[in-house]
Scaffold this motif. Structure first.
Motif, PDB file in Angstrom:
ATOM      1  N   PRO A  76      -1.799   4.405  -8.552  1.00  0.00           N
ATOM      2  CA  PRO A  76      -2.874   5.065  -7.793  1.00  0.00           C
ATOM      3  C   PRO A  76      -3.202   4.397  -6.471  1.00  0.00           C
ATOM      4  CG  PRO A  76      -3.464   4.872 -10.113  1.00  0.00           C
ATOM      5  CD  PRO A  76      -2.223   4.052  -9.917  1.00  0.00           C
ATOM      6  N   SER A  77      -2.946   3.089  -6.365  1.00  0.00           N
ATOM      7  CA  SER A  77      -3.274   2.379  -5.131  1.00  0.00           C
ATOM      8  C   SER A  77      -2.058   2.247  -4.215  1.00  0.00           C
ATOM      9  CB  SER A  77      -3.829   0.990  -5.446  1.00  0.00           C
ATOM     10  OG  SER A  77      -2.867   0.214  -6.140  1.00  0.00           O
ATOM     11  N   MET A  78      -1.091   3.155  -4.374  1.00  0.00           N
ATOM     12  CA  MET A  78       0.084   3.140  -3.508  1.00  0.00           C
ATOM     13  C   MET A  78       0.445   4.574  -3.147  1.00  0.00           C
ATOM     14  SD  MET A  78       3.707   1.114  -4.083  1.00  0.00           S
ATOM     15  CE  MET A  78       4.507   2.291  -5.182  1.00  0.00           C
ATOM     16  N   SER A  79       0.857   4.783  -1.920  1.00  0.00           N
ATOM     17  CA  SER A  79       1.318   6.101  -1.509  1.00  0.00           C
ATOM     18  C   SER A  79       2.711   5.984  -0.917  1.00  0.00           C
ATOM     19  CB  SER A  79       0.340   6.747  -0.513  1.00  0.00           C
ATOM     20  OG  SER A  79       0.184   5.942   0.633  1.00  0.00           O
ATOM     21  N   GLY A  80       3.254   7.104  -0.465  1.00  0.00           N
ATOM     22  CA  GLY A  80       4.602   7.113   0.074  1.00  0.00           C
ATOM     23  C   GLY A  80       4.646   7.681   1.479  1.00  0.00           C
ATOM     24  N   LEU A  81       5.700   7.314   2.199  1.00  0.00           N
ATOM     25  CA  LEU A  81       5.931   7.793   3.550  1.00  0.00           C
ATOM     26  C   LEU A  81       7.431   7.992   3.717  1.00  0.00           C
ATOM     27  CD1 LEU A  81       4.368   6.516   6.844  1.00  0.00           C
ATOM     28  CD2 LEU A  81       6.845   6.374   6.574  1.00  0.00           C
ATOM     29  N   VAL A  82       7.848   9.119   4.288  1.00  0.00           N
ATOM     30  CA  VAL A  82       9.256   9.390   4.515  1.00  0.00           C
ATOM     31  C   VAL A  82       9.545   9.319   6.006  1.00  0.00           C
ATOM     32  CG1 VAL A  82      11.120  11.085   4.297  1.00  0.00           C
ATOM     33  CG2 VAL A  82       9.451  10.831   2.460  1.00  0.00           C
ATOM     34  N   LYS A  83      10.584   8.569   6.381  1.00  0.00           N
ATOM     35  CA  LYS A  83      11.017   8.527   7.780  1.00  0.00           C
ATOM     36  C   LYS A  83      12.027   9.639   8.018  1.00  0.00           C
ATOM     37  CE  LYS A  83      12.582   5.569  11.515  1.00  0.00           C
ATOM     38  NZ  LYS A  83      13.227   4.298  11.931  1.00  0.00           N
ATOM     39  N   ASP A 122       0.815  -1.216   0.000  1.00  0.00           N
ATOM     40  CA  ASP A 122       0.000   0.000   0.000  1.00  0.00           C
ATOM     41  C   ASP A 122       0.845   1.261   0.000  1.00  0.00           C
ATOM     42  OD1 ASP A 122      -2.605  -1.342   0.257  1.00  0.00           O
ATOM     43  OD2 ASP A 122      -1.841  -1.948   2.221  1.00  0.00           O
ATOM     44  N   TYR A 123       2.077   1.163   0.430  1.00  0.00           N
ATOM     45  CA  TYR A 123       2.957   2.330   0.431  1.00  0.00           C
ATOM     46  C   TYR A 123       4.414   1.887   0.541  1.00  0.00           C
ATOM     47  CZ  TYR A 123       3.190   1.752   5.553  1.00  0.00           C
ATOM     48  OH  TYR A 123       3.367   1.254   6.818  1.00  0.00           O
ATOM     49  N   VAL A 124       5.297   2.776   0.152  1.00  0.00           N
ATOM     50  CA  VAL A 124       6.729   2.578   0.351  1.00  0.00           C
ATOM     51  C   VAL A 124       7.195   3.567   1.417  1.00  0.00           C
ATOM     52  CG1 VAL A 124       7.292   1.621  -1.900  1.00  0.00           C
ATOM     53  CG2 VAL A 124       7.243   4.100  -1.607  1.00  0.00           C
ATOM     54  N   GLU A 125       8.044   3.085   2.312  1.00  0.00           N
ATOM     55  CA  GLU A 125       8.633   3.947   3.331  1.00  0.00           C
ATOM     56  C   GLU A 125      10.060   4.274   2.915  1.00  0.00           C
ATOM     57  OE1 GLU A 125      10.245   3.743   7.924  1.00  0.00           O
ATOM     58  OE2 GLU A 125       8.497   2.523   7.381  1.00  0.00           O
ATOM     59  N   ILE A 126      10.328   5.533   2.698  1.00  0.00           N
ATOM     60  CA  ILE A 126      11.645   5.995   2.255  1.00  0.00           C
ATOM     61  C   ILE A 126      12.459   6.369   3.485  1.00  0.00           C
ATOM     62  CG2 ILE A 126      12.830   7.802   0.959  1.00  0.00           C
ATOM     63  CD1 ILE A 126      10.277   7.872  -0.845  1.00  0.00           C
ATOM     64  N   LEU A 127      13.587   5.696   3.675  1.00  0.00           N
ATOM     65  CA  LEU A 127      14.347   5.812   4.915  1.00  0.00           C
ATOM     66  C   LEU A 127      15.348   6.963   4.850  1.00  0.00           C
ATOM     67  CD1 LEU A 127      14.837   2.008   5.583  1.00  0.00           C
ATOM     68  CD2 LEU A 127      13.314   3.581   6.795  1.00  0.00           C
TER      69      LEU A 127
END
Length: 268
Positions: free
Chosen positions: A66-73, A39-44
């Motif tokens: 469209p069915s994926m979002s991103g997250l930044v740590k 569902d998302y990628v976490e960018i480290l």
């Protein structure tokens, strides 16, 4: 404005699954997206070297799905700078490390939200990819989108556990995750992630978050590790890290072939 898939999952009560990436190569994000499983990628960004051009290209790669979002740590040294840059390139969600107090949590939430009555953030109008550069600059849709960004916090310090209820009561906090390595170090049992005090702190975090209506997330390396968390009520997971996956393949498969070669008298 682009819909935030992770926010949609949280608001609808569904589970979520992410995976963690050190690599700044956007093609890796495309591979994750083409798998259709995350569902998302976490960018480290807390650990790996990142420039603003790399982040922008990663935002473009996420937009392909469209069915994926991103997250930044984000590490504690960049709580107010990197979130604005990440959101501006279209990476919609943030995970803040090293939280210790409710004031820390408020600082992180304010960095994400618009500076507007009723929202109370610090983020101003920008001309980034998130608003189509010039298409929705300073629009009501932009202001609303800042409230849709998922704010996740790492609870990984002794002080954070001591201040847990106050931290989780901060408006705008959506998701929390325990950090056993940092917590073990902060209580003087460095390296012992399975110490009873460490495991009890994680259980306490999960139970408290659920009681207060927040979403606890667990970081795992294999699907079989999910069962213990599911029994505690956890429904959000981040599984796998690109560098750990590569290291395991190099060690296991390289070792297997080395053993074959040794049997043939060809290994050094």
């Amino acid at each position: 404005m682009r819909p935030n898939h992770l926010r949609e999952l949280l608001d609808s009560g569904q589970s979520s699954l992410g995976t963690r990436l050190h690599s700044a190569w956007p093609t890796i994000i495309e591979l994750v997206g083409h798998s259709g499983q995350f569902d998302y990628v976490e960018i480290l960004a807390e650990y790996a070297p990142y420039g603003l051009f790399e982040l922008e290209n990663q935002g473009r790669a996420i937009d392909l799905f469209p069915s994926m979002s991103g997250l930044v740590k984000v590490g504690q040294d960049a709580w107010t700078h990197l979130p604005v840059k990440s959101l501006g390139v279209g990476i919609q969600n943030l995970l803040f490390a090293d939280i210790r107090t409710a004031d820390d949590a408020r600082t992180c939430v304010r960095a994400v939200r618009a500076e507007m009555p009723g929202i109370g953030g610090l983020r101003g109008v920008g001309q980034g990819r998130d608003v189509g550069i010039v298409l929705e600059v300073g629009s009501p849709a932009f202001a609303h989108a800042t409230t849709e960004s998922v704010v996740a916090l790492m609870i990984e310090k002794r002080e954070a556990i001591e201040n847990l209820e106050a931290i989780l009561a901060v408006p705008g906090v959506d998701m929390v995750q325990f950090g056993p390595a940092d917590y073990a170090m902060s209580i003087g049992v460095v390296g012992d992630r399975q110490h009873p005090a460490v495991r009890e702190a994680e259980r306490h975090l999960i139970a408290t978050a659920l009681r207060l209506g927040l979403h606890p997330r667990a970081e795992i390396h294999h699907p079989r590790e999910a069962e213990a968390y599911l029994e505690q009520g956890v429904r959000h997971f981040c599984m796998g890290t690109d560098v750990r996956t590569l290291f395991a393949w190099y060690k296991e498969q390289g070792g297997a072939l080395k053993a074959i070669l040794a049997g043939q008298g060809g290994a050094r």
